[in-house]
Design a protein around this motif. Sequence first.
Motif, PDB file in Angstrom:
ATOM      1  N   PRO A  35       0.774  -1.216   0.002  1.00 21.64           N
ATOM      2  CA  PRO A  35       0.067   0.099  -0.116  1.00 21.64           C
ATOM      3  C   PRO A  35       0.823   1.276   0.126  1.00 21.64           C
ATOM      4  N   PRO A  36       2.037   1.429   0.810  1.00 29.76           N
ATOM      5  CA  PRO A  36       2.633   2.686   0.650  1.00 29.76           C
ATOM      6  C   PRO A  36       3.259   2.771  -0.791  1.00 29.76           C
ATOM      7  N   ALA A  37       3.678   1.867  -1.354  1.00 29.72           N
ATOM      8  CA  ALA A  37       4.158   2.005  -2.864  1.00 29.72           C
ATOM      9  C   ALA A  37       3.075   2.496  -3.671  1.00 29.72           C
ATOM     10  N   ALA A  38       1.702   1.949  -3.542  1.00 29.94           N
ATOM     11  CA  ALA A  38       0.695   2.205  -4.183  1.00 29.94           C
ATOM     12  C   ALA A  38       0.366   3.905  -3.941  1.00 29.94           C
ATOM     13  N   VAL A 528       5.124   7.957   3.285  1.00 28.30           N
ATOM     14  CA  VAL A 528       3.922   8.776   2.562  1.00 28.30           C
ATOM     15  C   VAL A 528       3.109   9.267   3.648  1.00 28.30           C
ATOM     16  N   GLY A 529       2.934   8.613   4.966  1.00 32.42           N
ATOM     17  CA  GLY A 529       2.102   9.368   6.017  1.00 32.42           C
ATOM     18  C   GLY A 529       2.633  10.646   6.372  1.00 32.42           C
ATOM     19  N   LEU A 530       3.621  11.152   6.631  1.00 30.79           N
ATOM     20  CA  LEU A 530       4.165  12.365   6.937  1.00 30.79           C
ATOM     21  C   LEU A 530       3.724  13.532   6.085  1.00 30.79           C
ATOM     22  N   PRO A 531       3.935  13.410   4.604  1.00 30.83           N
ATOM     23  CA  PRO A 531       3.358  14.344   3.931  1.00 30.83           C
ATOM     24  C   PRO A 531       1.767  14.319   3.641  1.00 30.83           C
ATOM     25  N   ILE A 532       1.122  13.398   3.983  1.00 30.48           N
ATOM     26  CA  ILE A 532      -0.352  13.482   4.139  1.00 30.48           C
ATOM     27  C   ILE A 532      -0.563  14.355   5.406  1.00 30.48           C
ATOM     28  N   LEU A 533      -0.035  14.079   6.411  1.00 31.56           N
ATOM     29  CA  LEU A 533      -0.342  14.595   7.701  1.00 31.56           C
ATOM     30  C   LEU A 533      -0.062  16.294   7.471  1.00 31.56           C
ATOM     31  N   TRP A 534       1.107  16.496   6.513  1.00 29.67           N
ATOM     32  CA  TRP A 534       1.363  18.009   6.646  1.00 29.67           C
ATOM     33  C   TRP A 534       0.130  18.842   5.849  1.00 29.67           C
TER      34      TRP A 534
END
Length: 548
Positions: A35-38, A528-534
């Motif tokens: 999922p992180p690759a996707a 991938v999660g840190l950019p989403i949170l930003w």
Amino acid sequence: MDARVVNRSPDVVSPGLLTRERIVARAGFNRWLVPPAALAIHLCIGMSYGLSVFWLPLSRALSVGKPAPATCPEMGLATALVTTTCDWRVSDLVLVFSIGIVMLGLSAALFGGWLERAGPRKAGLVAALAWGGGFLVGALGVYLHQLWLVWLGMGLIGGIGLGLGYISPVSTLVKWFPDRRGMATGMAIMGFGGGAMIGSPLADLLITHFKGPDSAGVWQTLALMGAGYLVVMLCGAFGYRVPPDGWQPEGWTSPAARNRMITSGHVHLSDAHRTPQFWLLWAMLCLNVSAGIGVLALASPMLQEIFGGALIGRPDIGFGQLDAGEKAQVAAIAAGFVGLLSLFNILGRFFWATLSDRIGRKATYATFFALGCVLYGAAPWAAGIGSKALFVLFFCVILSMYGGGFATIPAYLADVFGTRFVGAIHGRLLTAWSTAGVIGPLVVTAIRQAQVDAGVQGAALYGRTLLILAGFLAAGFVANLLVRPLAERWFMADAGAPSDTAAAGPSGSFGIGRGGLTPAAALAWAAVGLPILWGVWITFGKALILFR
């Protein structure tokens, strides 16, 4: 054996790193790395929703540092494509998005079958080259002030990257997560919704950084973002793995035996579009997206024109009576409304798709259409009583279901048609999105203009529009009711690979239980999660203006 089964012999032409056989997971691989690759790919191509951040700076690209804009009122489209002396019009630049969305549907439909044969890594590589390369070509077009190059790069070439990047993880994720199909595809497609949430503020920061006395800062921004997208998408493409044939999660049994809407067989790509179920699902997606995208197209003016001065504590005056300063305040509040809708669009993709694993895809879509009808019908009432809170709440839920429709449809397709060709079938179904991208904005803008011409103002201006969109969803509800399990004659006698319920092939956790959160998986999710949170933080901060 079915004669149409794709030849599964090793690809002797492509480099070894790109062959499908090379990316079959080995024992010990953690499926939670997929999922992180996707997400890495979808977060990049999702910037297609945020391209509007470039249009105003580009419309003044030749006027930077000059006292007057370089406008040419009599300029035709043919001249605009090649002029180096006239500023571009926003209307000509917006066509980049339209070209990209059309190419998304076409490329997903045309290349879906190739994706199933070549595998997600090769498709992801091509998507990275097309999307990142499209930005680089667009940067060259801005530098040379050649609009046709911007259309070619960010529209045509980038649109091909959009289509391939969008469908590249679908088949892989539903095979890795047969126990959580909705959740898996929801995670990836959530990334597409979140791409603009990250890319738009990033582009703003870069444009501000590169802007100078003789430069709008756009070509440098496009070049840097294009190179960055290329690198991130390549990382995602090379992170793809596919499960061994016949693999299933340890201890999992297919729900096909107890749920008639979930098949254990596989329908061939060349047969899927011949079934009424395909066209019912096509209509459902088209109607759901037409309604949602219609709201997105008019969200900002709708809030401003319905509530007018009430947005700034002056409920006694309408929008047309506001002065320039007050209209600027109202526009800022409406921008916060659009940001909040975008946030719910993103969160809805994960929430509704995950919920569909529990209540079923058909029940989830029935909820979209039934609840959507009620909310569209109730929105004029909320506007009529002057309740901004209810009005905003209704549309936040509506947009969550708009995003949820995108995220749930791949799992719905896998339930009905099986997983063997689900990526390619999904690609063909996305032509419904391209169609809706034209129908939705066209219908709502035409109805609104008719109301304006008739002298309608305030809350009544959008009442008819919202009721017609509710009618779209009512038609979708009927289409969903008509979806039935496929007859046996549509399924392949021998798909060349075991079915979801087959016991053949390796089994094991591949990330269930103790193998779930490994250091590698934690690092991939953080990337991938840190950019989403930003992006969420920035968007939420802008949306807070609604509640001040």
